[in-house]
Write an enzyme that holds these catalytic residues in place. Structure first.
Site, PDB file in Angstrom:
ATOM      1  CE  LYS A  22     -27.618  -6.013 -13.094  1.00  0.00           C
ATOM      2  NZ  LYS A  22     -27.072  -7.372 -12.900  1.00  0.00           N
ATOM      3  CG  ASN A  23     -29.973  -4.823  -9.945  1.00  0.00           C
ATOM      4  OD1 ASN A  23     -29.700  -5.608 -10.855  1.00  0.00           O
ATOM      5  ND2 ASN A  23     -29.332  -4.826  -8.796  1.00  0.00           N
ATOM      6  NE  ARG A  92     -30.762 -16.861 -11.466  1.00  0.00           N
ATOM      7  CZ  ARG A  92     -30.726 -18.170 -11.669  1.00  0.00           C
ATOM      8  NH1 ARG A  92     -31.841 -18.859 -11.741  1.00  0.00           N
ATOM      9  NH2 ARG A  92     -29.573 -18.798 -11.800  1.00  0.00           N
ATOM     10  CB  CYS A 116     -33.631 -21.501 -12.822  1.00  0.00           C
ATOM     11  SG  CYS A 116     -34.796 -20.844 -11.645  1.00  0.00           S
ATOM     12  CG  ASP A 304     -26.331  -7.020  -5.290  1.00  0.00           C
ATOM     13  OD1 ASP A 304     -26.115  -8.244  -5.195  1.00  0.00           O
ATOM     14  OD2 ASP A 304     -27.187  -6.541  -6.065  1.00  0.00           O
ATOM     15  CB  ILE A 326     -29.569 -12.082   0.777  1.00  0.00           C
ATOM     16  CG1 ILE A 326     -29.760 -10.904   1.743  1.00  0.00           C
ATOM     17  CG2 ILE A 326     -30.535 -11.983  -0.400  1.00  0.00           C
ATOM     18  CD1 ILE A 326     -31.141 -10.790   2.339  1.00  0.00           C
TER      19      ILE A 326
END
Length: 417
Positions: A22-23, A92, A116, A304, A326
């Protein structure tokens, strides 16, 4: 609204195939804006965020046709340089269209992503970089408005490592005048995949995968055909599923070298991992050992995978310490894990997990994408029945995960609440 019902205690066995990333897919789709042509992207996962990206491209004037895991994108008709709040608010990553639109049309108007805060999120690094390349940027009524007759090469040093910022400016620089140097660039494999796509289009990029990327702008880019890299986070999630259930599975279509930090920690926990002919066998241990982790930018331990690894540590034979370096507020799954009987305390960005002998199934609620996976993993290992609600988060990043887990022997079904 859907929920998952899991009857735990079954050791997973069999084979599973990892979907495309996906990323990696999202910025690759967006990069097609740069080249008015017909493009073909394969190994694309069926996910909510992919559908949102397709809607954004269609709103801009692109024609998108999906057939199985192959998506054809025709960007010759893109004639709109505005991405509205109605679409951008749900994802996002949509803000990444700003640079490509600016590069192609000399102007762009893109809504800020929902919720945001400019100072708290590294989108300010995106805008700072575009400004360094000659863009005139204004924030008005929740929109970023940018203008530039032609973007110009610049030397940009990121204050912090930013995956989205690196991808964004790499795309914007592909057709800029002169050379752009990105320093303290993110090194994630997804950035390398995007660089490969841009290079196939005709871009001149050197250093992707290192902390210094050089992009020599070209006048125009052409069509591309590309197969998206496997999803390393999905692969890691299945590896932990085998570990937490004491199972023995084979994972296909994964690149193990992208998960070195996770692999080392799983091996420290007693998990057996064998890579042969690009098929990775994962065997869960009789006893899970407690292991400390600290999330870091790639090639460090991925944020993740933090929630999923915490689920595993809940059943370890000793205590473990998990430090999240992170993202803020990434321990929201802790309170839900405690509903299973987990023993976890948190202080700031650190969680201390004291392993327990067993988890007990419970009704739990997902708070975000990776927390959803974490709760499923706990449910697979727990006694009795677990219900995971609000799984719409899950559909943002995992393609048919309940079907894949069921194929490995898990007792898991999706039902409507």
């Amino acid at each position: 609204m859907d929920k998952l019902i899991i009857k735990g205690g079954k050791k997973l066995a069999g084979e599973v195939t990892v979907s495309g990333s996906k990323n990696a897919s999202l910025p690759i789709f967006i990069s097609t804006i740069l080249a008015p042509a017909e493009h073909e992207i394969s190994n694309v996962p069926f996910l909510r965020d992919i559908n949102t990206t397709i809607k954004v491209l269609e709103q801009l004037g692109a024609k998108v046709d999906g057939n199985g895991n192959i998506v054809k994108i025709d960007t010759t008709g893109v004639d709109n340089f505005e991405a509205t709040y109605e679409l951008v608010k749900t994802m996002r990553a949509s803000v990444l269209v700003l640079g490509p639109l600016l590069a192609r049309f000399g102007k762009a108007r893109v809504s800020l992503p929902g919720g945001c805060a400019i100072g708290a999120r590294p989108i300010n690094l995106h805008l700072k970089g575009l400004a360094a390349m000659g863009a005139d940027i204004n924030l008005t009524h929740g929109y970023v408005e940018a203008k530039a007759k032609q973007l110009k090469g610049a030397r940009i040093n990121f204050d912090v490592s930013t995956v989205g910022g690196t991808e964004h400016l790499m795309m914007a620089a592909a057709t800029a005048k002169g050379e752009t140097i990105l320093e303290n660039a993110a090194r994630e494999p997804e950035i390398v995949d995007l660089a490969n796509v841009l290079t196939k289009m005709g871009a001149r990029i050197d250093g992707a995968g290192t902390d210094t990327i050089r992009i020599s702008g070209v006048k125009e880019l052409g069509p591309v055909s590309h197969r998206v890299m496997p999803d390393r986070i999905e692969a890691g999630t299945f590896m932990i599923a085998a570990a937490i259930t004491g199972g023995d599975i084979k994972v296909r279509n994964m690149q193990l070298e992208h998960l070195d930090a996770l692999v080392f920690k799983l091996q420290d926990a007693g998990v057996e991992i064998i890579n042969k002919d690009n098929v990775v066998r994962v065997k869960g241990p009789r006893k899970i050992k407690g292991v400390n982790i600290k999330t870091r930018p790639y090639p460090g331990f991925p944020t993740d995978m933090q929630a999923q690894f915490m689920a595993l540590m809940c059943l370890a034979d000793s205590a473990s310490v998990i430090s999240e370096n992170i993202f803020e507020n990434r321990f929201m799954h802790v309170s839900e894990l405690m509903r299973f009987g987990a023993d976890i305390t948190t202080e700031g960005n650190t969680a201390t997990v004291k392993g327990v002998k067993k988890l007990s199934g419970a009704p739990v609620m997902a708070t975000d994408l990776r927390a959803s996976a974490c709760l499923i993993l706990a449910g697979l290992a727990a006694d009795n029945t677990t219900e995971v609600s609000r799984i719409y988060h899950l559909d943002r990043g995992y393609e048919s995960i309940e079907k894949k887990l069921a194929g490995l022997g898990a007792d898991i079904v999706r039902v409507q609440e």
